[in-house]
Design an enzyme around this catalytic site. Structure first.
Site, PDB file in Angstrom:
ATOM      1  N   ASP A 112       0.813  -1.209   0.000  1.00 31.66           N
ATOM      2  CA  ASP A 112       0.000   0.000   0.000  1.00 31.66           C
ATOM      3  C   ASP A 112       0.847   1.260   0.000  1.00 31.66           C
ATOM      4  OD1 ASP A 112      -1.910  -1.920   0.244  1.00 31.66           O
ATOM      5  OD2 ASP A 112      -2.714  -1.250   2.169  1.00 31.66           O
ATOM      6  N   ASP A 198      -1.945   6.161  -2.873  1.00 28.80           N
ATOM      7  CA  ASP A 198      -1.401   4.974  -2.215  1.00 28.80           C
ATOM      8  C   ASP A 198      -0.687   4.172  -3.303  1.00 28.80           C
ATOM      9  OD1 ASP A 198      -2.663   5.709   0.153  1.00 28.80           O
ATOM     10  OD2 ASP A 198      -3.823   3.858   0.352  1.00 28.80           O
ATOM     11  N   HIS A 249      -7.116   0.623  -4.124  1.00 28.41           N
ATOM     12  CA  HIS A 249      -6.092  -0.364  -4.443  1.00 28.41           C
ATOM     13  C   HIS A 249      -6.572  -1.250  -5.604  1.00 28.41           C
ATOM     14  CE1 HIS A 249      -4.883   0.327  -0.016  1.00 28.41           C
ATOM     15  NE2 HIS A 249      -4.532   1.325  -0.794  1.00 28.41           N
ATOM     16  N   ASP A 251      -5.374  -4.034  -6.818  1.00 32.04           N
ATOM     17  CA  ASP A 251      -4.977  -5.450  -6.896  1.00 32.04           C
ATOM     18  C   ASP A 251      -6.051  -6.467  -6.516  1.00 32.04           C
ATOM     19  OD1 ASP A 251      -4.710  -4.647  -4.284  1.00 32.04           O
ATOM     20  OD2 ASP A 251      -2.632  -5.278  -4.042  1.00 32.04           O
ATOM     21  N   ARG A 268     -16.429  -5.487 -11.680  1.00 24.78           N
ATOM     22  CA  ARG A 268     -15.820  -4.153 -11.827  1.00 24.78           C
ATOM     23  C   ARG A 268     -15.148  -4.012 -13.185  1.00 24.78           C
ATOM     24  NH1 ARG A 268     -12.406  -4.513  -6.155  1.00 24.78           N
ATOM     25  NH2 ARG A 268     -14.204  -4.662  -4.762  1.00 24.78           N
ATOM     26  N   SER A 304     -12.173  -5.286   3.432  1.00 20.93           N
ATOM     27  CA  SER A 304     -12.043  -5.561   1.997  1.00 20.93           C
ATOM     28  C   SER A 304     -13.180  -6.463   1.542  1.00 20.93           C
ATOM     29  CB  SER A 304     -10.711  -6.241   1.692  1.00 20.93           C
ATOM     30  OG  SER A 304      -9.643  -5.494   2.202  1.00 20.93           O
ATOM     31  N   SER A 305     -13.307  -6.595   0.220  1.00 20.64           N
ATOM     32  CA  SER A 305     -14.388  -7.391  -0.350  1.00 20.64           C
ATOM     33  C   SER A 305     -13.939  -8.831  -0.560  1.00 20.64           C
ATOM     34  CB  SER A 305     -14.804  -6.789  -1.692  1.00 20.64           C
ATOM     35  OG  SER A 305     -13.797  -7.064  -2.650  1.00 20.64           O
ATOM     36  N   CYS A 357      -1.091  -7.700  -1.496  1.00 21.08           N
ATOM     37  CA  CYS A 357      -1.022  -6.556  -0.567  1.00 21.08           C
ATOM     38  C   CYS A 357       0.083  -6.728   0.473  1.00 21.08           C
ATOM     39  CB  CYS A 357      -2.329  -6.405   0.201  1.00 21.08           C
ATOM     40  SG  CYS A 357      -3.802  -6.513  -0.790  1.00 21.08           S
TER      41      CYS A 357
HETATM   42  N1  ARG Z   1     -10.468  -2.430  -2.006  1.00 16.31           N
HETATM   43  C1  ARG Z   1     -10.179  -3.800  -2.332  1.00 16.31           C
HETATM   44  C2  ARG Z   1     -11.419  -4.656  -2.268  1.00 16.31           C
HETATM   45  O1  ARG Z   1     -12.086  -4.633  -1.289  1.00 16.31           O
HETATM   46  C3  ARG Z   1      -9.131  -4.361  -1.411  1.00 16.31           C
HETATM   47  C4  ARG Z   1      -7.773  -3.974  -1.838  1.00 16.31           C
HETATM   48  C5  ARG Z   1      -6.711  -4.568  -0.984  1.00 16.31           C
HETATM   49  N2  ARG Z   1      -5.428  -4.262  -1.563  1.00 16.31           N
HETATM   50  C6  ARG Z   1      -4.384  -3.798  -0.881  1.00 16.31           C
HETATM   51  N3  ARG Z   1      -3.266  -3.579  -1.548  1.00 16.31           N
HETATM   52  N4  ARG Z   1      -4.434  -3.555   0.403  1.00 16.31           N
HETATM   53  O2  ARG Z   1     -11.756  -5.368  -3.183  1.00 16.31           O
END
Ligand code: ARG
Length: 373
Positions: A112, A198, A249, A251, A268, A304-305, A357
């Site tokens: 991050d 980030d 983020h 990834d 998405r 996170s999801s 991550c």
């Molecule tokens: N926002 C993303 C989701 O919920 C999680 C991303 C986590 N990535 C990271 N590098 N911390 O799908």
């Protein structure tokens, strides 16, 4: 482009070339993320309950550390050098001229805050108050690399104030229809006045860097990256995923696996006018399968999801590390010719991410290729 011969101590130009040295995060000292203008953490399925503050319980930290250590062992068994963050007291409150926050967060997700772009290490501005000093647990490593090889450059992006005016607090209360109506405007919880990004909002593709506009990266942040990186021979491409109303983020959304192949998130899709960059250069976009864990089954304090399922770590163009329970993804990757290694990682999820991550690649094989000629 300077120093692109692939021999420097810090050398990583994309997300998939053969990995030689990597930093793996640590849950030591981790705290719950505080509520602040850039973040409204919620207890899953009990949004009215106050989110805990202060240090996470020792057993929660121990379980995450077990999985992080296991990942480190798997990487070492493949001959990869693994480095770890230095201890840091995240329970300390912060007070700057512009804000105060009751505690800080953790060193689980170096991705991050830190990014290697070729032979350069960049420390991101960050977007949340509790993460303002998150580069510190990695500074001993940065100094070591920087001292050991004169070809390494080290850049600290301008720190934003993170004052109240940097945030748009109404963002958190917009009803879904409002979010849908605004989905093409890319206005999230940070305003456009200061440089904010980030590191995890970027994907590296050789001399091309893809950056997602999000809750954690604004247009001024992307402008700064362009003006920093383009004179050094890179091209910076902003990207958008309009159906992600809480983007942060890249990834779990857009994951390059090898030259010509990107794993995408079926919920998405990439904005239509941005697809051409990839398709016109013969890149294939392959949708990730439905994750095994549904959103409601994610750990209680995880923000996170379910798409952490696709947050994989490539250790070569043919080998990918995945979370052990994501069998449909293992099958897809195996069918596409990858060797799939698996590790348990679900106890890390509530610390902000999964395998990609929780790592920061320092050295991979390869040089500055032009993959979008
Ligand atoms: N926002 C993303 C989701 O919920 C999680 C991303 C986590 N990535 C990271 N590098 N911390 O799908």
């Amino acid at each position: 482009m300077a120093n692109g011969d692939g021999t420097a101590v810090v050398n990583s130009w994309n997300e998939w070339d053969t990995l030689r040295e990597v930093v793996v995060g640590s849950a030591d000292g981790a705290c719950y993320e505080p509520t602040e203008p850039g973040n409204r953490p919620q207890v899953r399925d009990r949004p009215d309950e106050p989110f805990p503050t202060g240090p996470k319980p020792p057993e929660v930290i121990a379980k995450a550390n077990e999985e992080l250590d296991r990942l480190a062992e798997v990487l070492e068994s493949r001959g990869i050098v693994v480095r770890r963050p230095a201890p840091y007291d995240f329970s300390q409150p912060l007070r700057t001229p512009h804000f105060g926050v009751e505690n800080q967060y953790c060193a689980v997700c170096p991705r991050d805050v830190m990014i290697t772009v070729g032979n350069e290490i960049i420390e991101a501005t960050m977007s949340r108050r509790a993460r303002y000093f998150e580069y510190e647990p990695y500074r001993h490593l940065v100094y070591e690399y920087w001292e050991s090889d004169p070809r390494i450059s080290w850049t600290v992006a301008p720190k934003p104030t993170m004052a109240s005016a940097m945030y748009r607090e109404e963002f958190w209360t917009w009803p879904l229809e409002e979010r849908h109506r605004r989905m093409h405007q890319s206005e999230f919880c940070v305003t456009q006045d200061e440089v904010v990004f980030d590191a995890a909002d970027m994907n590296r593709f050789g001399r091309d860097i893809v950056v997602q506009e999000s809750m954690t990266t604004n247009r001024a942040g992307i402008r700064w990256l362009k003006r920093h990186l383009e004179p050094r021979g890179f091209r910076v491409h902003p990207v958008h995923f309009p159906l992600d109303y809480f983007p942060s983020h890249i990834d779990c959304t857009f994951v390059p696996l090898r030259t010509g192949l990107i794993l995408t998130n079926p919920d998405r899709p990439l904005r239509e006018d941005e697809v051409a960059l990839f398709t016109e250069n013969d890149w294939k976009l392959v949708e990730a399968p439905e994750p095994v864990l549904s959103n409601s089954e994610m750990p209680t304090h995880c923000q996170s999801s379910k798409w952490l399922s696709m947050n994989v770590l490539s250790i070569s163009p043919t080998t990918v590390i995945c979370e052990e329970q994501e069998a449909p993804l293992h099958d897809l990757l195996t069918d596409m010719g990858f060797e799939v290694l698996t590790v348990p990682f679900r106890n890390v999820f509530e610390f902000g991410g999964s395998l990609h991550c929780a790592t920061w690649d320092i050295r991979r094989d390869g040089t500055a290729e032009d993959l979008f000629p």
